[in-house]
Each structure stands twice: as C-alpha cells, then as structure tokens.
Design a protein around this motif. Structure first.
Motif, PDB file in Angstrom:
ATOM      1  N   MET A   1      62.984 -40.102 -13.229  1.00  0.00           N
ATOM      2  CA  MET A   1      64.305 -39.729 -12.815  1.00  0.00           C
ATOM      3  C   MET A   1      64.578 -38.293 -13.245  1.00  0.00           C
ATOM      4  SD  MET A   1      67.781 -41.829 -13.354  1.00  0.00           S
ATOM      5  CE  MET A   1      68.670 -41.206 -14.753  1.00  0.00           C
ATOM      6  N   ASN A   2      65.054 -37.479 -12.326  1.00  0.00           N
ATOM      7  CA  ASN A   2      65.345 -36.086 -12.617  1.00  0.00           C
ATOM      8  C   ASN A   2      66.682 -35.953 -13.333  1.00  0.00           C
ATOM      9  OD1 ASN A   2      63.012 -35.242 -11.360  1.00  0.00           O
ATOM     10  ND2 ASN A   2      64.008 -34.946  -9.387  1.00  0.00           N
ATOM     11  N   ALA A   3      66.750 -34.977 -14.203  1.00  0.00           N
ATOM     12  CA  ALA A   3      68.009 -34.711 -14.893  1.00  0.00           C
ATOM     13  C   ALA A   3      69.012 -34.135 -13.899  1.00  0.00           C
ATOM     14  CB  ALA A   3      67.767 -33.731 -16.032  1.00  0.00           C
ATOM     15  N   PRO A   4      70.281 -34.487 -14.048  1.00  0.00           N
ATOM     16  CA  PRO A   4      71.288 -33.934 -13.141  1.00  0.00           C
ATOM     17  C   PRO A   4      71.465 -32.438 -13.384  1.00  0.00           C
ATOM     18  CG  PRO A   4      72.336 -35.173 -14.896  1.00  0.00           C
ATOM     19  CD  PRO A   4      70.857 -35.370 -15.043  1.00  0.00           C
ATOM     20  N   THR A   5      71.891 -31.734 -12.366  1.00  0.00           N
ATOM     21  CA  THR A   5      72.220 -30.330 -12.534  1.00  0.00           C
ATOM     22  C   THR A   5      73.505 -30.223 -13.342  1.00  0.00           C
ATOM     23  OG1 THR A   5      73.576 -30.218 -10.542  1.00  0.00           O
ATOM     24  CG2 THR A   5      71.194 -29.785 -10.284  1.00  0.00           C
ATOM     25  N   LEU A   6      73.804 -29.039 -13.825  1.00  0.00           N
ATOM     26  CA  LEU A   6      75.062 -28.855 -14.544  1.00  0.00           C
ATOM     27  C   LEU A   6      76.251 -29.178 -13.654  1.00  0.00           C
ATOM     28  CD1 LEU A   6      74.498 -25.619 -16.648  1.00  0.00           C
ATOM     29  CD2 LEU A   6      74.935 -27.919 -17.485  1.00  0.00           C
ATOM     30  N   GLU A   7      76.168 -28.785 -12.399  1.00  0.00           N
ATOM     31  CA  GLU A   7      77.254 -29.065 -11.466  1.00  0.00           C
ATOM     32  C   GLU A   7      77.455 -30.570 -11.299  1.00  0.00           C
ATOM     33  OE1 GLU A   7      78.525 -28.080  -6.850  1.00  0.00           O
ATOM     34  OE2 GLU A   7      76.786 -27.088  -7.720  1.00  0.00           O
ATOM     35  N   GLN A   8      76.350 -31.303 -11.163  1.00  0.00           N
ATOM     36  CA  GLN A   8      76.449 -32.756 -11.025  1.00  0.00           C
ATOM     37  C   GLN A   8      77.027 -33.390 -12.293  1.00  0.00           C
ATOM     38  OE1 GLN A   8      72.319 -33.387 -10.124  1.00  0.00           O
ATOM     39  NE2 GLN A   8      72.705 -33.662  -7.931  1.00  0.00           N
ATOM     40  N   PHE A   9      76.588 -32.885 -13.448  1.00  0.00           N
ATOM     41  CA  PHE A   9      77.087 -33.412 -14.715  1.00  0.00           C
ATOM     42  C   PHE A   9      78.579 -33.135 -14.855  1.00  0.00           C
ATOM     43  CE2 PHE A   9      77.863 -33.087 -19.340  1.00  0.00           C
ATOM     44  CZ  PHE A   9      77.571 -34.392 -19.681  1.00  0.00           C
ATOM     45  N   GLN A  10      79.012 -31.920 -14.506  1.00  0.00           N
ATOM     46  CA  GLN A  10      80.432 -31.608 -14.579  1.00  0.00           C
ATOM     47  C   GLN A  10      81.248 -32.527 -13.679  1.00  0.00           C
ATOM     48  OE1 GLN A  10      80.494 -26.995 -14.618  1.00  0.00           O
ATOM     49  NE2 GLN A  10      82.540 -27.676 -15.182  1.00  0.00           N
ATOM     50  N   GLN A  11      80.724 -32.807 -12.504  1.00  0.00           N
ATOM     51  CA  GLN A  11      81.425 -33.704 -11.582  1.00  0.00           C
ATOM     52  C   GLN A  11      81.520 -35.107 -12.174  1.00  0.00           C
ATOM     53  OE1 GLN A  11      83.117 -33.032  -8.804  1.00  0.00           O
ATOM     54  NE2 GLN A  11      83.684 -35.194  -8.700  1.00  0.00           N
ATOM     55  N   GLN A  12      80.435 -35.563 -12.773  1.00  0.00           N
ATOM     56  CA  GLN A  12      80.415 -36.883 -13.400  1.00  0.00           C
ATOM     57  C   GLN A  12      81.441 -36.956 -14.530  1.00  0.00           C
ATOM     58  OE1 GLN A  12      76.673 -37.808 -15.318  1.00  0.00           O
ATOM     59  NE2 GLN A  12      77.001 -40.007 -15.074  1.00  0.00           N
ATOM     60  N   VAL A  13      81.503 -35.924 -15.358  1.00  0.00           N
ATOM     61  CA  VAL A  13      82.472 -35.881 -16.456  1.00  0.00           C
ATOM     62  C   VAL A  13      83.886 -35.922 -15.894  1.00  0.00           C
ATOM     63  CG1 VAL A  13      83.435 -34.410 -18.287  1.00  0.00           C
ATOM     64  CG2 VAL A  13      80.947 -34.732 -18.102  1.00  0.00           C
ATOM     65  N   SER A  14      84.114 -35.176 -14.833  1.00  0.00           N
ATOM     66  CA  SER A  14      85.434 -35.144 -14.210  1.00  0.00           C
ATOM     67  C   SER A  14      85.873 -36.531 -13.748  1.00  0.00           C
ATOM     68  CB  SER A  14      85.430 -34.182 -13.024  1.00  0.00           C
ATOM     69  OG  SER A  14      86.677 -34.167 -12.385  1.00  0.00           O
ATOM     70  N   GLU A  15      84.933 -37.292 -13.236  1.00  0.00           N
ATOM     71  CA  GLU A  15      85.239 -38.643 -12.750  1.00  0.00           C
ATOM     72  C   GLU A  15      85.451 -39.633 -13.894  1.00  0.00           C
ATOM     73  OE1 GLU A  15      81.975 -39.496 -10.158  1.00  0.00           O
ATOM     74  OE2 GLU A  15      82.574 -37.954  -8.709  1.00  0.00           O
ATOM     75  N   LEU A  16      84.811 -39.383 -15.030  1.00  0.00           N
ATOM     76  CA  LEU A  16      84.883 -40.324 -16.145  1.00  0.00           C
ATOM     77  C   LEU A  16      86.023 -40.039 -17.107  1.00  0.00           C
ATOM     78  CD1 LEU A  16      81.098 -40.633 -17.032  1.00  0.00           C
ATOM     79  CD2 LEU A  16      82.520 -42.303 -15.828  1.00  0.00           C
ATOM     80  N   LEU A  17      86.468 -38.802 -17.173  1.00  0.00           N
ATOM     81  CA  LEU A  17      87.459 -38.423 -18.168  1.00  0.00           C
ATOM     82  C   LEU A  17      88.842 -38.908 -17.753  1.00  0.00           C
ATOM     83  CD1 LEU A  17      87.553 -36.843 -20.851  1.00  0.00           C
ATOM     84  CD2 LEU A  17      88.428 -34.935 -19.528  1.00  0.00           C
TER      85      LEU A  17
END
Length: 131
Positions: A1-17
């Motif tokens: 499994m590839n690590a997410p890009t920073l952009e993808q990670f930021q989006q994920q954080v935005s959805e979880l916070l």
C-alpha cells in the motif's frame, strides 16, 4: 500500500477533525503532541535505555568544511531504537503531524506548499538557512 500524499492526508484530517475545530483547540493539541514526541524520545533513554545520550559541547575547528563537519560533529546518540520505542515515537510523530495538518487546514495552507517553500529556501540558502 502506498503512503498517501500530503494533500490526501490533509483532506483525510479535514474529514476526521470534528471535536477540535477551533484554532485555539488545535494550537493547544499541536503543542501537547509536540511535548509527547519529546517525552517518547526521553523515555527511550531513561526508561528503556535502547539509546543513550552523551551531550557535550561541539568542537568546531576553523578549518572545518562541510564534509569534515558532517563526520566530526556528533549527534550525541549511541545505540538504536528498539521496536517498541520506535513505534511509540512514530505514533507521537503521527499525532503531531495530524494536528499540524489540522492547523494548516484551518488556516487554508497546503502542506505541499510549505514543504516546497522550505525546500526552495534550503536549496537557495544552504547552510545559511540554519542560522
């Protein structure tokens, strides 16, 4: 499994916070998570003992060039992180990155842009960036 890009990670954080949507909450959690990183590193020295610190004044010489400095200056660490300590530090760094991402999101800053700017500055200023 590839690590997410920073952009993808930021989006994920935005959805979880959800709970800490306030900038003040995020700032305090970011500071707390930074302290937890420091504590996890300290515990690897003081409780586990897998690494040791032997800090002392760095001995700079007038004739040090960059390559010589890289080999002569010390990082003050002996030993290697055990799996338990490495995992604990990675967890704390991850939490710290989560709150850094949350802060960037709230301030409408893309971490990709932050890294690009810092990389450009490092490339331009070289060692003078560290002063």
């Amino acid at each position: 499994m590839n690590a997410p890009t920073l952009e993808q990670f930021q989006q994920q954080v935005s959805e979880l916070l959800l709970r800490h949507r306030s900038l003040l909450d995020v700032l305090s959690k970011y500071g707390q998570s930074g302290a937890s990183v420091n504590r996890a590193v300290a515990k690897s020295v003081t409780e586990c003992g897998c690494i040791e610190l032997n800090a002392r004044k760095q001995q700079y010489e007038d004739d040090f060039n960059l390559e010589k400095a890289k080999t002569k200056l010390h990082h003050h660490i002996t030993g290697e992180l055990c799996e338990h300590c490495k995992e604990a530090i990675q967890n704390e760094l991850g939490r710290n990155l989560f709150y850094m991402s949350a802060m960037a999101n709230l301030l409408d800053i893309k971490l990709d842009d932050v890294i690009q700017r810092e990389s450009d500055k490092c490339s331009t200023l070289g060692l003078f960036n560290l002063t």
